[in-house]
Scaffold this motif. Sequence first.
Motif, PDB file in Angstrom:
ATOM      1  N   GLY A 656       5.795  -3.243 -12.473  1.00  0.00           N
ATOM      2  CA  GLY A 656       5.071  -2.678 -13.603  1.00  0.00           C
ATOM      3  C   GLY A 656       3.576  -2.945 -13.558  1.00  0.00           C
ATOM      4  N   THR A 657       3.106  -3.645 -12.528  1.00  0.00           N
ATOM      5  CA  THR A 657       1.669  -3.895 -12.390  1.00  0.00           C
ATOM      6  C   THR A 657       0.920  -2.564 -12.325  1.00  0.00           C
ATOM      7  N   ASN A 658      -0.122  -2.460 -13.132  1.00  0.00           N
ATOM      8  CA  ASN A 658      -0.891  -1.214 -13.140  1.00  0.00           C
ATOM      9  C   ASN A 658      -1.715  -1.105 -11.856  1.00  0.00           C
ATOM     10  N   PRO A 659      -1.481  -0.046 -11.084  1.00  0.00           N
ATOM     11  CA  PRO A 659      -2.183   0.048  -9.803  1.00  0.00           C
ATOM     12  C   PRO A 659      -3.646   0.463  -9.941  1.00  0.00           C
ATOM     13  N   ALA A 660      -4.064   0.904 -11.141  1.00  0.00           N
ATOM     14  CA  ALA A 660      -5.391   1.509 -11.305  1.00  0.00           C
ATOM     15  C   ALA A 660      -6.512   0.593 -10.833  1.00  0.00           C
ATOM     16  N   THR A 661      -6.323  -0.729 -11.001  1.00  0.00           N
ATOM     17  CA  THR A 661      -7.389  -1.647 -10.630  1.00  0.00           C
ATOM     18  C   THR A 661      -7.285  -2.080  -9.166  1.00  0.00           C
ATOM     19  N   GLY A 662      -6.292  -1.530  -8.470  1.00  0.00           N
ATOM     20  CA  GLY A 662      -6.066  -1.952  -7.094  1.00  0.00           C
ATOM     21  C   GLY A 662      -7.094  -1.396  -6.123  1.00  0.00           C
ATOM     22  N   ASP A 663      -7.019  -1.872  -4.910  1.00  0.00           N
ATOM     23  CA  ASP A 663      -7.960  -1.486  -3.861  1.00  0.00           C
ATOM     24  C   ASP A 663      -7.946   0.038  -3.677  1.00  0.00           C
ATOM     25  N   ARG A 664      -9.138   0.629  -3.877  1.00  0.00           N
ATOM     26  CA  ARG A 664      -9.211   2.085  -3.909  1.00  0.00           C
ATOM     27  C   ARG A 664      -8.986   2.703  -2.524  1.00  0.00           C
ATOM     28  N   THR A 665      -9.462   2.045  -1.522  1.00  0.00           N
ATOM     29  CA  THR A 665      -9.320   2.591  -0.168  1.00  0.00           C
ATOM     30  C   THR A 665      -7.834   2.711   0.208  1.00  0.00           C
ATOM     31  N   LEU A 666      -7.069   1.660  -0.054  1.00  0.00           N
ATOM     32  CA  LEU A 666      -5.641   1.698   0.264  1.00  0.00           C
ATOM     33  C   LEU A 666      -4.941   2.748  -0.587  1.00  0.00           C
ATOM     34  N   ARG A 667      -5.319   2.792  -1.853  1.00  0.00           N
ATOM     35  CA  ARG A 667      -4.692   3.774  -2.746  1.00  0.00           C
ATOM     36  C   ARG A 667      -4.944   5.194  -2.250  1.00  0.00           C
ATOM     37  N   ARG A 668      -6.186   5.446  -1.871  1.00  0.00           N
ATOM     38  CA  ARG A 668      -6.506   6.793  -1.388  1.00  0.00           C
ATOM     39  C   ARG A 668      -5.679   7.120  -0.138  1.00  0.00           C
ATOM     40  N   THR A 669      -5.533   6.169   0.718  1.00  0.00           N
ATOM     41  CA  THR A 669      -4.773   6.399   1.956  1.00  0.00           C
ATOM     42  C   THR A 669      -3.316   6.737   1.656  1.00  0.00           C
ATOM     43  N   VAL A 670      -2.669   5.898   0.856  1.00  0.00           N
ATOM     44  CA  VAL A 670      -1.230   6.121   0.663  1.00  0.00           C
ATOM     45  C   VAL A 670      -0.946   7.345  -0.214  1.00  0.00           C
ATOM     46  N   HIS A 671      -1.787   7.591  -1.190  1.00  0.00           N
ATOM     47  CA  HIS A 671      -1.563   8.797  -2.000  1.00  0.00           C
ATOM     48  C   HIS A 671      -1.671  10.059  -1.145  1.00  0.00           C
ATOM     49  N   ARG A 672      -2.641  10.034  -0.246  1.00  0.00           N
ATOM     50  CA  ARG A 672      -2.794  11.190   0.627  1.00  0.00           C
ATOM     51  C   ARG A 672      -1.538  11.381   1.492  1.00  0.00           C
ATOM     52  N   TYR A 673      -0.998  10.280   2.017  1.00  0.00           N
ATOM     53  CA  TYR A 673       0.205  10.377   2.863  1.00  0.00           C
ATOM     54  C   TYR A 673       1.416  10.856   2.067  1.00  0.00           C
ATOM     55  N   VAL A 674       1.592  10.300   0.880  1.00  0.00           N
ATOM     56  CA  VAL A 674       2.766  10.700   0.090  1.00  0.00           C
ATOM     57  C   VAL A 674       2.696  12.199  -0.202  1.00  0.00           C
ATOM     58  N   ASP A 675       1.503  12.654  -0.532  1.00  0.00           N
ATOM     59  CA  ASP A 675       1.307  14.071  -0.802  1.00  0.00           C
ATOM     60  C   ASP A 675       1.699  14.904   0.426  1.00  0.00           C
ATOM     61  N   GLU A 676       1.238  14.453   1.575  1.00  0.00           N
ATOM     62  CA  GLU A 676       1.506  15.191   2.811  1.00  0.00           C
ATOM     63  C   GLU A 676       3.003  15.137   3.174  1.00  0.00           C
ATOM     64  N   ILE A 677       3.619  13.994   2.942  1.00  0.00           N
ATOM     65  CA  ILE A 677       5.042  13.848   3.287  1.00  0.00           C
ATOM     66  C   ILE A 677       5.881  14.867   2.515  1.00  0.00           C
ATOM     67  N   GLY A 678       5.532  15.087   1.260  1.00  0.00           N
ATOM     68  CA  GLY A 678       6.247  16.090   0.470  1.00  0.00           C
ATOM     69  C   GLY A 678       6.196  17.449   1.139  1.00  0.00           C
ATOM     70  N   THR A 679       4.995  17.861   1.534  1.00  0.00           N
ATOM     71  CA  THR A 679       4.844  19.156   2.197  1.00  0.00           C
ATOM     72  C   THR A 679       5.613  19.192   3.512  1.00  0.00           C
ATOM     73  N   LEU A 680       5.562  18.105   4.250  1.00  0.00           N
ATOM     74  CA  LEU A 680       6.248  18.048   5.546  1.00  0.00           C
ATOM     75  C   LEU A 680       7.764  18.152   5.388  1.00  0.00           C
ATOM     76  N   VAL A 681       8.316  17.460   4.400  1.00  0.00           N
ATOM     77  CA  VAL A 681       9.766  17.502   4.209  1.00  0.00           C
ATOM     78  C   VAL A 681      10.181  18.905   3.773  1.00  0.00           C
ATOM     79  N   GLU A 682       9.420  19.504   2.869  1.00  0.00           N
ATOM     80  CA  GLU A 682       9.696  20.889   2.459  1.00  0.00           C
ATOM     81  C   GLU A 682       9.734  21.812   3.677  1.00  0.00           C
ATOM     82  N   GLY A 683       8.811  21.586   4.597  1.00  0.00           N
ATOM     83  CA  GLY A 683       8.699  22.433   5.782  1.00  0.00           C
ATOM     84  C   GLY A 683       9.607  21.994   6.919  1.00  0.00           C
ATOM     85  N   GLN A 684      10.531  21.079   6.632  1.00  0.00           N
ATOM     86  CA  GLN A 684      11.507  20.567   7.608  1.00  0.00           C
ATOM     87  C   GLN A 684      10.842  19.907   8.817  1.00  0.00           C
TER      88      GLN A 684
END
Length: 825
Positions: A656-684
């Motif tokens: 339940g820790t709020n991620p908003a105050t977390g390291d922005r660089t890491l957050r940007r990296t993983v959010h970008r990957y999760v977003d891309e993974i969704g598209t990749l799985v949709e596209g098989q």
Amino acid sequence: EQRYDAVAAQERWQAYWEEHGTFVADDGETGRERRYVLDMFPYPSGDLHMGHAEAFVMGDVVARWFRAQGFEVMHPIGWDSFGLPAENAAIQRNAHPAEWTYANIETQARSFKRYGLSLDWTRRLHTSDPEYYRWTQWLFLRFRERGLAYRKASFVNWCPKDQTVLANEQVVGGLCERCGSVVTKRQLTQWFFKVTEYAQRLLDDMAELEGGWPERVLTMQRNWIGRSEGAWVDFAVEGPDGTARPEPMTVFTTRPDTLYGATFVVVAPEAALAAEIVTDEQRPAFEAYLEQTKRATEIERQSTERPKTGVFLGVHAVNPVNDERIPVYAADYVLAEYGTGAVMAVPAHDQRDLDFARALDLPVRVVVDTGAEDPATSGVAAPGNGQYVNSGVLDGLTDKTAGVSAITDQLEADGVGRRATIFRLRDWLLSRQRYWGCPIPIIHCERCGEVPVPDDQLPVELPYLKGADLAPKGTSPLAAATEWVNVDCPSCGGPASRDTDTMDTFVDSSWYFFRYCSPQDTEAPFDPDQVRAWMPVAQYVGGVEHAILHLLYMRFFTKVLFDMGLVDFTEPMRRLLNQGQVINQGKSMSKSLGNGVDLGAQIDEFGVDAIRLTVVFAGPPEDDIDWADVSPAGSLKFLQRAYRVAVEAGAGTPVGTNPATGDRTLRRTVHRYVDEIGTLVEGQRFNVAVARIMEMVNATRKAIDTGVGATDPAVREAAEMITVTLSLVAPYVAEEMWEQLGHQPSVADAGWPTVDSALLVTESVTCVLQVQGKVRGRLQVPPDVDEATLRELALADLAVVRALDGREVRTVIVRAPKLVSIVPA
Ligand code: ANZ
Ligand code: ZN
């Protein structure tokens, strides 16, 4: 250091999922949209192998993905459990086919469970259960009522030694696969489904499958259905004394425009017409030739390599456009079951006709001037476009389409021909003279003929036969079960007998996907409301070896059910994925090559998750996997790495820790990957998705080790995202990680991580450039720009270059990303 224990995790979570019904599809009103994910159900031959491992993990990724997206997912399992291998095993062991079948099913079921598939076991079905085949029989009777199931005499492959009918696949080079005898043809009266009535719809509806099905499967189906446009042309038949037979003979041609070039006519030897028209004088030669023909396979007969043979039938055909009398032959390159079984031969423009003409020294007449060399001398027919010559109304035309149209108009006007569209597709021969299949629910009565078994007497259950009773004897083994066979006619009560054929197992598999929607239904094969709610199937997964038969037959069944008003769609599978094969050292696995890889042994060594990950990561799902090129050990190592990240993140911050105050660089990296993974799985593109998960693990590891630390809220967020995305592929370790992160099970219920779109935009910050303490310029740079890059950028900046005015640089102080201060010499 904590490591994840694969075996313990497998046992633990398998039990958990089962106990909690984690993957049981809810068919009530959940408010969630539904998704139906289906794997082609297995045949119970032995235990699961690497091929199953690949096919089923692909379907599982899709099912888990839909589930994480919040859909109510149905991902059922069952067995295609009738079939010949069970019968052969039973003969060998003097046992009942059910023993072998159900023992293998249990073995496979255990392996499927161990393999961590998100299957709904409550919907399990077996096509050999009377509760299932009752409805196969019910459907057969409905098809028959619609005129779609009928009996006719047809030729089958026959082994004279084994006294049995052979499937085409059992005939190898014209010989019986088992005993090596020369296979002959025999006529039997058998059951057929009238697939041909649906040929055009099977073609037309493919438009709906474009994009969702692999193009090559659509192409194979199109070729198999084989639509041809052309014309019927009638030829009068004249005996040696010039008397005409009352009925003309009709040929099918796609090139009526070459009619003036026809120099003979050819009839298939086993077409009824051939025996009818042959003269007494030619009959002995014809009959000898017919015997020879029965020994050739259809593939051999159509081969262009094979020297052409044939016999003169003693009669002539009269060309309807110029009254020319041309000889009629029987030759095996013409097939009895296509068109009318007779062709007008135009050797100048058709290669097979030319080969025949040259073999028998028959005339070759060019009627389309294509500019090619004379076929009579070159031996190469000229099928192309050109100027029509010696062709009546066609002379002067130069275009094939115009030629075909003009001559057909004339034939129609003269009443000697008609436009025609025909299909290569044949009706589906569904009779098998075998025991271990679905009995055909028909009773034959001398007085009433074919009488359907009344619905309330279904199922017609198989009598108990085993061992030697099942050995082939020239008739179906069921014929020997006289107590079962002899019954009273349901219509007149007189003596009658049951049909002793069983159905092709492709009948069983043509409707199983409907049954999964209401598998325990005792009133109907399926509940139309449930089918409407779940179907069409969102994703179907299975091997390309089913591109034609199964995938065509199940489409046919669905269309018939649509016509019966039982379903409201005509295409049952929206998307189709053909997974590749698992090979080893560049070759298919086989006993003789000794390159087999045992799935169970691989799992024992590396664990289920590592094997699943290896299979998915190996390449695009439709490609073959060479087991010699992959590294399950490497997969296991990666999973341990991922697991440690979760352990450290779990210890670092509470749930339940709020991620908003977390390291922005890491957050940007993983959010970008999760977003891309969704598209990749949709596209098989599952393998690329795995690569992104690996990058997420690397980035998070680096953040923990280099300053950010495990107590940063961004590290927890990243670890959670890794866990959920990884759960599609490696479900056991993901459950363990989810727990290490302090969550309640199951990760399958965690939902997909929400991507913060604000973190996806590429941000920039302003960097101030100073020369000798004075602000000289500004740069827009990424917030995570490194010192060396920033230094380069600053020294190349135009304002800085001007301010330096050619002076040497003594010191550069870089405070990334905000400031660069330059001191000249
Ligand atoms: C004369 C002709 C002239 C043909 C020409 C072709 C080229 P598709 O396209 O596969 O439908 N044919 C018809 N019935 C046949 C049978 N039972 N067995 C073997 N061949 C048969 O092929 C249609 C063409 O195949 C027909 O058009 C016929 O040959 C032959 F320059 O007629 B044609
Ligand atoms: Zn009767």
